[in-house]
Design an enzyme around this catalytic site. Structure first.
Site, PDB file in Angstrom:
ATOM      1  N   ARG A  56      29.088  33.100  38.885  1.00 40.97           N
ATOM      2  CA  ARG A  56      29.546  32.089  39.835  1.00 40.97           C
ATOM      3  C   ARG A  56      28.461  31.057  40.111  1.00 40.97           C
ATOM      4  O   ARG A  56      28.713  29.842  40.102  1.00 40.97           O
ATOM      5  CB  ARG A  56      30.009  32.774  41.122  1.00 40.97           C
ATOM      6  CG  ARG A  56      31.195  33.689  40.915  1.00 40.97           C
ATOM      7  CD  ARG A  56      31.452  34.613  42.103  1.00 40.97           C
ATOM      8  NE  ARG A  56      31.843  33.856  43.286  1.00 40.97           N
ATOM      9  CZ  ARG A  56      32.156  34.423  44.449  1.00 40.97           C
ATOM     10  NH1 ARG A  56      32.095  35.751  44.578  1.00 40.97           N
ATOM     11  NH2 ARG A  56      32.511  33.678  45.478  1.00 40.97           N
ATOM     12  N   LEU A  96      32.166  44.983  41.049  1.00 42.17           N
ATOM     13  CA  LEU A  96      32.755  43.661  40.910  1.00 42.17           C
ATOM     14  C   LEU A  96      32.916  43.072  42.310  1.00 42.17           C
ATOM     15  O   LEU A  96      33.176  43.799  43.269  1.00 42.17           O
ATOM     16  CB  LEU A  96      34.130  43.721  40.236  1.00 42.17           C
ATOM     17  CG  LEU A  96      34.210  44.165  38.779  1.00 42.17           C
ATOM     18  CD1 LEU A  96      35.672  44.213  38.332  1.00 42.17           C
ATOM     19  CD2 LEU A  96      33.414  43.248  37.866  1.00 42.17           C
ATOM     20  N   ASP A  97      32.794  41.760  42.431  1.00 42.81           N
ATOM     21  CA  ASP A  97      33.053  41.102  43.709  1.00 42.81           C
ATOM     22  C   ASP A  97      34.486  41.366  44.152  1.00 42.81           C
ATOM     23  O   ASP A  97      35.384  41.601  43.328  1.00 42.81           O
ATOM     24  CB  ASP A  97      32.855  39.584  43.585  1.00 42.81           C
ATOM     25  CG  ASP A  97      31.426  39.195  43.279  1.00 42.81           C
ATOM     26  OD1 ASP A  97      30.523  40.010  43.524  1.00 42.81           O
ATOM     27  OD2 ASP A  97      31.226  38.061  42.792  1.00 42.81           O
ATOM     28  N   LYS A  98      34.717  41.252  45.439  1.00 47.14           N
ATOM     29  CA  LYS A  98      36.059  41.484  45.992  1.00 47.14           C
ATOM     30  C   LYS A  98      37.118  40.657  45.279  1.00 47.14           C
ATOM     31  O   LYS A  98      38.200  41.158  44.950  1.00 47.14           O
ATOM     32  CB  LYS A  98      36.065  41.134  47.491  1.00 47.14           C
ATOM     33  CG  LYS A  98      37.418  41.360  48.157  1.00 47.14           C
ATOM     34  CD  LYS A  98      37.433  40.890  49.598  1.00 47.14           C
ATOM     35  CE  LYS A  98      37.666  39.397  49.671  1.00 47.14           C
ATOM     36  NZ  LYS A  98      37.991  38.943  51.052  1.00 47.14           N
ATOM     37  N   THR A 125      36.950  39.206  42.291  1.00 47.53           N
ATOM     38  CA  THR A 125      36.938  39.298  40.826  1.00 47.53           C
ATOM     39  C   THR A 125      37.849  40.440  40.414  1.00 47.53           C
ATOM     40  O   THR A 125      37.769  41.538  40.958  1.00 47.53           O
ATOM     41  CB  THR A 125      35.521  39.553  40.297  1.00 47.53           C
ATOM     42  OG1 THR A 125      34.660  38.494  40.727  1.00 47.53           O
ATOM     43  CG2 THR A 125      35.510  39.620  38.777  1.00 47.53           C
TER      44      THR A 125
END
Length: 248
Positions: free
Chosen positions: A164, A63-65, A67
């Site tokens: 996104r 997961l993105d930082k 998210t």
């Protein structure tokens, strides 16, 4: 509201644990991998999740930082191999919740736009590119107010920053997205409003493993400002139907 720098009790964020799999509720602002800027990452906490096994668990996906929500880890080599195969072949059901700018005219949609790195100098930043990798996302409108919408999302492919970029491409960037056009000064609006609400993992002949993560505090602040109830939003996201769900 906690900041990303606050101490993290990662064991307290376990949503599911068995002999093969851990699912944790990853907090906003915690990177899963080491980056050039340094700082604390999830990797610094994995030993806390070993629970007597010879090795610490490892990520089955990322997961993105910024998210938050459901993040799956495999507890040993066999588990990681099986999870990797499930994520690669699309049999993992994934539902995200996002708050986006603007209210879509339709109540649902499917986005099929190929993605590629925006620039070799921009790291993970992505852009729509006809020559890029196939990327497919589905969305469902589950709430709206004051020029914002709440949507349930399912990425049917697993490209970097897929949701996104796709939402920005259709004119509805995610609230708080500093890269793809969703920055805002609404309550909680400086934080990315993208949350991994639910994962459904196949388990062979057993029923699928269905795990859900509650919405984080910055979502609650924004939903309150919009006059929306977080529990109602969570239930609507869980009821949203998408093309692909994990099969047992």
């Amino acid at each position: 509201m906690n900041s990303p720098a606050d101490p993290i009790d990662i064991a307290a964020r376990i949503l599911h644990r068995d002999g093969m799999v851990l699912v944790i509720d990853k907090p906003y602002g915690l990177p899963v991998h080491k980056g050039p800027k340094g700082g604390v990452t999830l990797a610094d906490h994995l030993a806390e999740l070993q629970f007597g096994l010879p090795h610490a668990p490892e990520l089955a996906h990322r997961l993105d930082k910024d998210t938050s929500g459901c993040l799956v880890l495999g507890r040993h080599r066999k588990a990681l191999a099986e999870l990797g195969k499930a994520f690669a072949n699309g049999t993992v059901g994934k539902t995200y919740v996002a708050v986006v700018r603007g209210v879509p005219k339709e109540t649902s949609g499917r986005i099929e736009l190929r993605l590629a790195k925006r620039s070799p100098h921009r790291g993970w930043w992505m852009a729509v590119d006809p020559k890029g990798q196939q990327a497919i996302s589905e969305w469902r409108l589950i709430g709206a107010g004051d020029g914002l919408a709440v949507v349930a999302l399912s990425p049917l492919t697993g490209r970097t920053h897929q949701l996104r970029v796709h939402l920005d491409a259709i004119g509805h960037p995610i609230l708080g997205d500093q890269i793809y056009g969703g920055a805002s000064r609404l309550p909680g609006g400086l934080r990315l409003h993208l949350h991994s609400r639910r994962v459904v993992l196949p388990q062979g002949r057993k029923p699928p493993l269905d795990v859900r993560a509650p919405l984080p505090s910055h979502f609650h602040a924004t939903l309150d400002a919009l006059g929306l109830d977080a529990a109602t939003v969570e239930a609507a996201a869980d009821d949203a139907e998408f093309t692909k769900l994990a099969a047992g």
